[in-house]
Design a protein around this motif. Structure first.
Motif, PDB file in Angstrom:
ATOM      1  N   UNK A 276       0.836  -1.215   0.000  1.00 20.95           N
ATOM      2  CA  UNK A 276       0.000   0.000   0.000  1.00 20.95           C
ATOM      3  C   UNK A 276       0.870   1.265   0.000  1.00 20.95           C
ATOM      4  N   UNK A 277       0.404   2.278  -0.677  1.00 17.77           N
ATOM      5  CA  UNK A 277       1.174   3.527  -0.725  1.00 17.77           C
ATOM      6  C   UNK A 277       1.288   4.159   0.654  1.00 17.77           C
ATOM      7  N   UNK A 278       0.248   3.996   1.473  1.00 20.24           N
ATOM      8  CA  UNK A 278       0.236   4.582   2.825  1.00 20.24           C
ATOM      9  C   UNK A 278       0.628   6.064   2.781  1.00 20.24           C
ATOM     10  N   UNK A 279      -0.039   6.782   1.887  1.00 20.48           N
ATOM     11  CA  UNK A 279       0.249   8.201   1.693  1.00 20.48           C
ATOM     12  C   UNK A 279      -0.704   9.044   2.529  1.00 20.48           C
ATOM     13  N   UNK A 280      -0.164   9.766   3.498  1.00 20.35           N
ATOM     14  CA  UNK A 280      -1.001  10.574   4.385  1.00 20.35           C
ATOM     15  C   UNK A 280      -1.874  11.589   3.637  1.00 20.35           C
TER      16      UNK A 280
ATOM     17  N   UNK B 211     -10.313  16.948   4.922  1.00 19.21           N
ATOM     18  CA  UNK B 211      -9.759  17.778   5.990  1.00 19.21           C
ATOM     19  C   UNK B 211      -8.318  18.108   5.610  1.00 19.21           C
ATOM     20  N   UNK B 212      -8.173  19.150   4.806  1.00 21.00           N
ATOM     21  CA  UNK B 212      -6.867  19.441   4.216  1.00 21.00           C
ATOM     22  C   UNK B 212      -5.922  20.188   5.152  1.00 21.00           C
ATOM     23  N   UNK B 213      -6.436  20.616   6.293  1.00 20.07           N
ATOM     24  CA  UNK B 213      -5.591  21.360   7.230  1.00 20.07           C
ATOM     25  C   UNK B 213      -5.034  20.480   8.346  1.00 20.07           C
ATOM     26  N   UNK B 214      -5.221  19.168   8.257  1.00 21.59           N
ATOM     27  CA  UNK B 214      -4.695  18.272   9.288  1.00 21.59           C
ATOM     28  C   UNK B 214      -3.173  18.362   9.367  1.00 21.59           C
ATOM     29  N   UNK B 215      -2.650  18.468  10.566  1.00 24.84           N
ATOM     30  CA  UNK B 215      -1.196  18.526  10.771  1.00 24.84           C
ATOM     31  C   UNK B 215      -0.615  17.159  11.115  1.00 24.84           C
ATOM     32  N   UNK B 216      -1.440  16.329  11.728  1.00 24.44           N
ATOM     33  CA  UNK B 216      -0.989  14.988  12.110  1.00 24.44           C
ATOM     34  C   UNK B 216      -2.043  13.969  11.701  1.00 24.44           C
ATOM     35  N   UNK B 217      -1.577  12.821  11.248  1.00 24.31           N
ATOM     36  CA  UNK B 217      -2.485  11.745  10.866  1.00 24.31           C
ATOM     37  C   UNK B 217      -2.429  10.669  11.950  1.00 24.31           C
ATOM     38  N   UNK B 218      -3.491  10.609  12.771  1.00 23.24           N
ATOM     39  CA  UNK B 218      -3.556   9.626  13.848  1.00 23.24           C
ATOM     40  C   UNK B 218      -4.148   8.312  13.323  1.00 23.24           C
ATOM     41  N   UNK B 219      -3.868   7.229  14.056  1.00 22.40           N
ATOM     42  CA  UNK B 219      -4.351   5.909  13.638  1.00 22.40           C
ATOM     43  C   UNK B 219      -5.866   5.871  13.473  1.00 22.40           C
ATOM     44  N   UNK B 220      -6.570   6.653  14.277  1.00 18.02           N
ATOM     45  CA  UNK B 220      -8.034   6.639  14.216  1.00 18.02           C
ATOM     46  C   UNK B 220      -8.547   7.143  12.867  1.00 18.02           C
ATOM     47  N   UNK B 221      -7.720   7.889  12.132  1.00 17.31           N
ATOM     48  CA  UNK B 221      -8.131   8.416  10.834  1.00 17.31           C
ATOM     49  C   UNK B 221      -7.911   7.426   9.698  1.00 17.31           C
ATOM     50  N   UNK B 222      -7.186   6.353   9.980  1.00 15.89           N
ATOM     51  CA  UNK B 222      -6.766   5.441   8.916  1.00 15.89           C
ATOM     52  C   UNK B 222      -7.808   4.396   8.560  1.00 15.89           C
ATOM     53  N   UNK B 223      -8.938   4.401   9.246  1.00  8.98           N
ATOM     54  CA  UNK B 223      -9.933   3.353   9.027  1.00  8.98           C
ATOM     55  C   UNK B 223     -11.117   3.831   8.200  1.00  8.98           C
ATOM     56  N   UNK B 224     -11.014   5.020   7.642  1.00  5.93           N
ATOM     57  CA  UNK B 224     -12.115   5.535   6.832  1.00  5.93           C
ATOM     58  C   UNK B 224     -12.336   4.637   5.614  1.00  5.93           C
ATOM     59  N   UNK B 225     -13.606   4.344   5.358  1.00  4.80           N
ATOM     60  CA  UNK B 225     -13.963   3.485   4.229  1.00  4.80           C
ATOM     61  C   UNK B 225     -14.058   4.352   2.973  1.00  4.80           C
ATOM     62  N   UNK B 226     -12.940   4.464   2.283  1.00  2.00           N
ATOM     63  CA  UNK B 226     -12.862   5.328   1.100  1.00  2.00           C
ATOM     64  C   UNK B 226     -11.878   4.732   0.105  1.00  2.00           C
ATOM     65  N   UNK B 227     -12.179   4.816  -1.198  1.00  3.91           N
ATOM     66  CA  UNK B 227     -11.207   4.334  -2.186  1.00  3.91           C
ATOM     67  C   UNK B 227      -9.917   5.144  -2.185  1.00  3.91           C
TER      68      UNK B 227
END
Length: 348
Positions: A247-251, A260-276
Motif C-alpha cells: 500500500x502507498x500509505x500516503x497521508x 480535511x486538508x488542514x490536518x497537521x498529524x495523521x492519527x491511527x483513528x483516521x486510517x480506518x475511513x472506508x474510502x477508495x
C-alpha cells in the motif's frame, strides 16, 4: 480675381483642410485613454450602449469619449454589442477602439490554471478571472457524460488541467474552455513524456495521480523525484507480505478522503475511513488525483530517482524535506524523532 487673390484663396483653403485634418486626427486617432497605462473594459451580456459608455468614461479623454459616442450612434453599435475584454491603451484612438469593440477584437486574459484540490475550487478560481458562471463550469466537471467525452471520469477529470499560464478570451464558454484545456493537455503529453510513463508502467492518468500525491508531500521540487521513486518502489513491490503490492500509505490521501486538508498529524483513528482514497487500506493508486499537480510534480514522476527506499518521514527540523529509510525499523526511528518534534511544538 488677380494672381495674389488666387494665392490667398488657395492658402486659406489649404489652412482649412489642414485644420480639418488635424481636428479629425485629434478627435478620432489621438489616444483615447487619459493615462499612458493600458486599462481594460469588460463587456458582458447585460451591457447596453449606455452602460458600455459609462464603463469607458473614467478611462477616456473628453475628445475621445465624444468621438466614440459619435461613432457608436452613427453605426448603431448598441444593436450589435459584443462581449469581451478590450484594451484601452495609450496608442489606441477612438476609431481603433470602436473597431475593436464592434468586431469583437479582444485582448486575452493570462489565465493561470491553479493547482487546487477540488473541482469546486477550480471552478471558483477560473470563473473569477473569466466571464463564465462558476456553477455551470462545476456542473460540467462533475457530469460523467462530459468527463467521458474527454476520455476521463469525475474522479480523473483533474488530469485535463495542466497548471500553466494560457492566453484565454475572457468571454470563453465553459465548453470551449474545456476543449482548450484538452488541447493543451494533449500538447503537454508529448511523445517523450508518454514514453517515460510507459517505462514506469504507468498511463498519463496514473502519472498525474501519483504526481498529485508527491506534490502534497512536499513543496521542495528538488526532492520530488526521490519521493516519486519511493512510491514507485511501493507500487512495484510484490512479496509474501504484499502479494498485491505494498500500500502507498500516503497521508495526503487520508486528508483527501476526510476532506480535511488542514490536518497537521495523521492519527491511527483516521486510517480506518472506508474510502477508495484510503491508501492505507487499498493497495495501488487512488481512483484519481487528489489535486491538480504541478508540472514539476508530473515531471518528478517521469524522471523519478531509482533507489531502494520504501519509507519516508518528514524531517524533525521542519525543513519540508524527508528522511528516507530502507527498512521499517529505520523508519520507526525517523518517525519517533519527528513525533517528538511535533510534541515539543504543541502541534496536534
Amino acid at each position: 480675381m488677380n494672381t495674389i487673390s488666387k494665392k490667398r484663396s488657395l492658402v486659406s483653403a489649404a489652412i482649412v483642410v489642414v485644420a480639418m485634418f488635424a481636428f479629425g486626427y485629434y478627435y478620432f486617432f489621438s489616444s483615447f485613454a487619459k493615462t499612458g497605462e493600458s486599462q481594460y473594459v469588460y463587456i458582458d451580456t447585460d451591457d447596453n450602449l449606455d452602460s458600455v459608455l459609462t464603463k469607458l468614461r473614467p478611462m477616456a479623454t473628453d475628445h475621445g469619449m465624444n468621438a466614440l459616442g459619435c461613432l457608436a450612434r452613427h453605426f448603431k453599435y448598441g444593436d450589435h454589442i459584443r462581449t469581451g475584454r478590450y484594451e484601452v491603451g495609450e496608442n489606441i484612438g477612438a476609431l481603433q477602439l470602436f473597431r475593436h469593440l464592434r468586431n469583437g477584437l479582444q485582448s486575452p486574459v493570462k489565465l493561470t490554471v491553479p493547482s487546487v484540490r477540488t473541482m469546486d475550487r477550480l471552478a471558483g478560481e477560473v470563473s473569477s478571472k473569466l466571464m463564465m458562471d462558476s456553477l455551470q463550469l462545476y456542473k460540467m466537471l462533475t457530469d460523467e457524460n462530459v468527463c467521458r467525452s474527454f476520455g476521463l471520469d469525475t474522479t480523473t477529470i483533474a488530469c485535463l488541467f495542466i497548471p500553466n499560464t494560457y492566453d484565454i478570451y475572457w468571454n470563453i464558454s465553459p465548453e470551449k474552455f474545456l476543449k482548450r484545456m484538452k488541447k493543451e493537455a494533449d500538447t503537454f503529453w508529448n511523445d517523450s513524456r508518454r514514453a517515460k510513463a510507459r517505462q514506469e508502467g504507468l498511463t498519463p492518468v496514473e502519472v498525474t495521480t501519483l504526481a498529485s500525491i508527491v506534490d502534497e508531500e512536499t513543496a521542495n521540487n528538488a526532492e520530488k523525484p526521490m519521493i516519486a521513486g519511493m512510491y514507485l518502489n511501493r507500487l512495484k513491490l510484490r512479496d509474501a507480505k504484499y502479494p498485491d503490492g505494498m500500500p502507498l500509505q500516503a497521508d495526503p490521501t487520508i486528508k483527501f478522503a476526510w476532506k480535511k486538508f488542514d490536518l497537521k498529524r495523521i492519527y491511527n483513528s483516521l486510517l480506518y475511513i472506508n474510502s477508495p482514497y484510503n491508501t492505507y487500506k487499498n493497495p495501488g493508486l487512488p481512483p484519481g488525483p487528489i489535486r491538480i499537480p504541478s508540472v514539476e510534480g508530473i515531471d518528478a514522476v517521469l524522471n523519478a530517482v531509482h533507489h531502494n527506499y520504501l519509507y519516508m518521514c518528514a524531517k524533525e527540523d521542519f525543513s519540508g524535506t524527508h528522511n528516507f529509510a530502507r527498512t521499517y525499523e529505520e523508519h520507526l526511528r525517523n518517525a519517533a524523532r519527528y513525533s517528538e518534534a511535533l510534541n515539543r511544538r504543541g502541534i496536534k
